[in-house]
Design a protein around this motif. Structure first.
Motif, mmCIF file in Angstrom:
data_model
loop_
_atom_site.group_PDB
_atom_site.id
_atom_site.type_symbol
_atom_site.label_atom_id
_atom_site.label_comp_id
_atom_site.label_asym_id
_atom_site.label_seq_id
_atom_site.Cartn_x
_atom_site.Cartn_y
_atom_site.Cartn_z
ATOM 1 N N GLY A 127 -4.962 5.851 4.820
ATOM 2 C CA GLY A 127 -4.004 6.948 4.771
ATOM 3 C C GLY A 127 -2.866 6.845 5.759
ATOM 4 O O GLY A 127 -2.008 7.728 5.815
ATOM 5 N N THR A 128 -2.837 5.774 6.536
ATOM 6 C CA THR A 128 -1.802 5.607 7.565
ATOM 7 C C THR A 128 -0.947 4.372 7.325
ATOM 8 O O THR A 128 0.282 4.443 7.340
ATOM 9 C CB THR A 128 -2.452 5.509 8.962
ATOM 10 N N ASN A 129 -1.603 3.247 7.102
ATOM 11 C CA ASN A 129 -0.876 1.991 6.930
ATOM 12 C C ASN A 129 -0.309 1.854 5.522
ATOM 13 O O ASN A 129 -0.917 2.300 4.549
ATOM 14 C CB ASN A 129 -1.791 0.801 7.239
ATOM 15 N N ARG A 130 0.834 1.213 5.473
ATOM 16 C CA ARG A 130 1.515 0.982 4.207
ATOM 17 C C ARG A 130 1.677 -0.520 3.980
ATOM 18 O O ARG A 130 1.987 -1.258 4.916
ATOM 19 C CB ARG A 130 2.905 1.635 4.213
ATOM 20 N N ALA A 131 1.468 -0.930 2.741
ATOM 21 C CA ALA A 131 1.702 -2.326 2.368
ATOM 22 C C ALA A 131 3.047 -2.388 1.646
ATOM 23 O O ALA A 131 3.196 -1.842 0.548
ATOM 24 C CB ALA A 131 0.587 -2.841 1.471
ATOM 25 N N VAL A 142 2.582 -5.226 6.510
ATOM 26 C CA VAL A 142 1.642 -4.105 6.523
ATOM 27 C C VAL A 142 1.841 -3.382 7.843
ATOM 28 O O VAL A 142 1.690 -3.968 8.914
ATOM 29 C CB VAL A 142 0.184 -4.576 6.386
ATOM 30 N N SER A 143 2.201 -2.104 7.764
ATOM 31 C CA SER A 143 2.547 -1.376 8.983
ATOM 32 C C SER A 143 2.403 0.124 8.753
ATOM 33 O O SER A 143 2.481 0.609 7.619
ATOM 34 C CB SER A 143 3.989 -1.704 9.394
ATOM 35 N N SER A 144 2.213 0.847 9.854
ATOM 36 C CA SER A 144 2.207 2.312 9.787
ATOM 37 C C SER A 144 3.624 2.864 9.901
ATOM 38 O O SER A 144 3.841 4.065 9.732
ATOM 39 C CB SER A 144 1.336 2.889 10.911
ATOM 40 N N LEU A 145 4.578 1.981 10.186
ATOM 41 C CA LEU A 145 5.974 2.390 10.309
ATOM 42 C C LEU A 145 6.509 2.843 8.956
ATOM 43 O O LEU A 145 6.293 2.192 7.936
ATOM 44 C CB LEU A 145 6.819 1.226 10.835
ATOM 45 N N ALA A 158 -6.289 0.454 -2.418
ATOM 46 C CA ALA A 158 -6.645 -0.795 -1.743
ATOM 47 C C ALA A 158 -7.156 -0.466 -0.350
ATOM 48 O O ALA A 158 -6.573 0.360 0.354
ATOM 49 C CB ALA A 158 -5.442 -1.724 -1.664
ATOM 50 N N GLU A 159 -8.266 -1.086 0.033
ATOM 51 C CA GLU A 159 -8.830 -0.865 1.359
ATOM 52 C C GLU A 159 -7.961 -1.499 2.434
ATOM 53 O O GLU A 159 -7.745 -0.930 3.500
ATOM 54 C CB GLU A 159 -10.245 -1.449 1.428
ATOM 55 N N LYS A 160 -7.467 -2.700 2.144
ATOM 56 C CA LYS A 160 -6.648 -3.419 3.118
ATOM 57 C C LYS A 160 -5.697 -4.351 2.381
ATOM 58 O O LYS A 160 -5.823 -4.587 1.174
ATOM 59 C CB LYS A 160 -7.528 -4.212 4.084
ATOM 60 N N ALA A 161 -4.750 -4.883 3.118
ATOM 61 C CA ALA A 161 -3.784 -5.827 2.550
ATOM 62 C C ALA A 161 -3.259 -6.703 3.668
ATOM 63 O O ALA A 161 -3.276 -6.321 4.838
ATOM 64 C CB ALA A 161 -2.642 -5.084 1.868
ATOM 65 N N LYS A 162 -2.799 -7.871 3.293
ATOM 66 C CA LYS A 162 -2.185 -8.770 4.273
ATOM 67 C C LYS A 162 -0.956 -9.409 3.650
ATOM 68 O O LYS A 162 -0.769 -9.388 2.427
ATOM 69 C CB LYS A 162 -3.172 -9.839 4.740
#
Length: 296
Positions: A127-131, A142-145, A158-162
């Motif tokens: 809910g914080t980081n954006r891809a 990938v950043s919270s900015l 998606a749980e995570k991304a790179k």
């Protein structure tokens, strides 16, 4: 007295080598002196007095300077800053492809930023980081900015991304349709805020105060072609534009006003009626005064 020709030859060879060493040392000392003089001149003349930043709306000027001119000498001398950036360019700065230093004068430089091209983003499970992804659907950062002006892609998870990942839409045709929709609105300079992917690949686009329901990818290109014309007709109204049932044989498009639009129109109608009533009253009073004047 006899002279040994070999000894004489060796003596001359040593003299020649000594002479070469002498001039070589002199040359090196001269070169070193010139180098020291050049460094002193650079230190005196190229003192950094002004730094400007161009090409980024994501970072502030101070943030860019802190990342690119990251040591004391880079902040003091323009030539050193230029050479360091040319030989050891900064890498892996989020949202920045490259940073180049350009001279404006001996003491003034400009940091020219080339931002990473981005098409949109999707929110990760935390809910914080954006891809953030590009026009090919590849994750670029990938950043919270929060980057202003970029539309979101919702309806996926998606749980995570790179960096380098592909947006998590399993069906290739659906993924290509989503990317083509983003590209269409970008080409037409129509700002959208969100693209929602629904079940069975249906798509809804949020634009200004409107939701544009495009439905499935069937006839997608023809549906999109009609959007700019319809937006001009609707202007600043709010509601849902239904294109999901559009076909070459059924070209009807329904615009469903939302509650806010209906309340707005009701208020406008009320104000219009009040204005008409006031004008009618003023007109009657004017006629009455005119009749009284004539009778006198």
């Amino acid at each position: 007295m006899l002279h040994d020709p070999d000894k004489e030859s060796n003596r001359k060879e040593r003299q020649k080598k000594n002479l070469i060493r002498f001039y070589l040392r002199r040359g090196l000392l001269l070169l070193l002196g010139l180098l020291i003089l050049a460094i002193l001149l650079i230190a005196l003349i190229c003192k950094e007095t002004s730094v400007s930043v161009e090409g980024t709306a994501i970072y502030s000027q101070e943030e860019v300077i802190d990342r690119i001119l990251d040591d004391k000498l880079s902040r003091r001398n323009t030539v050193y800053a230029f050479l360091k950036n040319a030989l050891l360019p900064k890498k892996n700065i989020p949202f920045i492809d490259s940073a180049r230093i350009r001279f404006r004068s001996a003491g003034q430089i400009t940091i020219e930023i080339r931002q990473t091209p981005m098409t949109g983003y999707y929110l990760l499970a935390d809910g914080t980081n954006r891809a953030y992804f590009n026009a090919k659907g590849q994750v670029t950062d990938v950043s919270s900015l929060v980057v202003d002006g970029l539309p979101s892609l919702s309806g996926i998870s998606a749980e995570k991304a790179k960096k380098g990942d592909i947006i998590p839409i399993q069906d290739k045709a659906d993924r290509e349709s989503v990317l083509s929709i983003y590209q269409f609105f970008a080409d037409k300079s129509i700002a959208i805020s969100d693209l929602k992917l629904g079940e069975n690949g249906t798509v809804q686009v949020s634009c200004k105060n409107l939701n544009i329901s495009l439905g499935s990818k069937t006839n997608l290109r023809d549906k999109l072609k009609r959007v700019p014309y319809l937006l001009d007709k609707i202007e600043d109204m709010s509601g849902t534009l239904h294109l999901e049932n559009w076909t070459p044989d059924n070209t009807d498009v329904i615009f469903e006003k939302d509650q806010a639009q209906m309340e707005k129109e009701a208020q406008q109608q009320k104000e219009s009626n009040q204005a008409d009533s006031k004008n009618s009253k003023n007109s009657k009073e004017g006629n009455s005064k005119e009749e009284t004047k004539k009778s006198n």
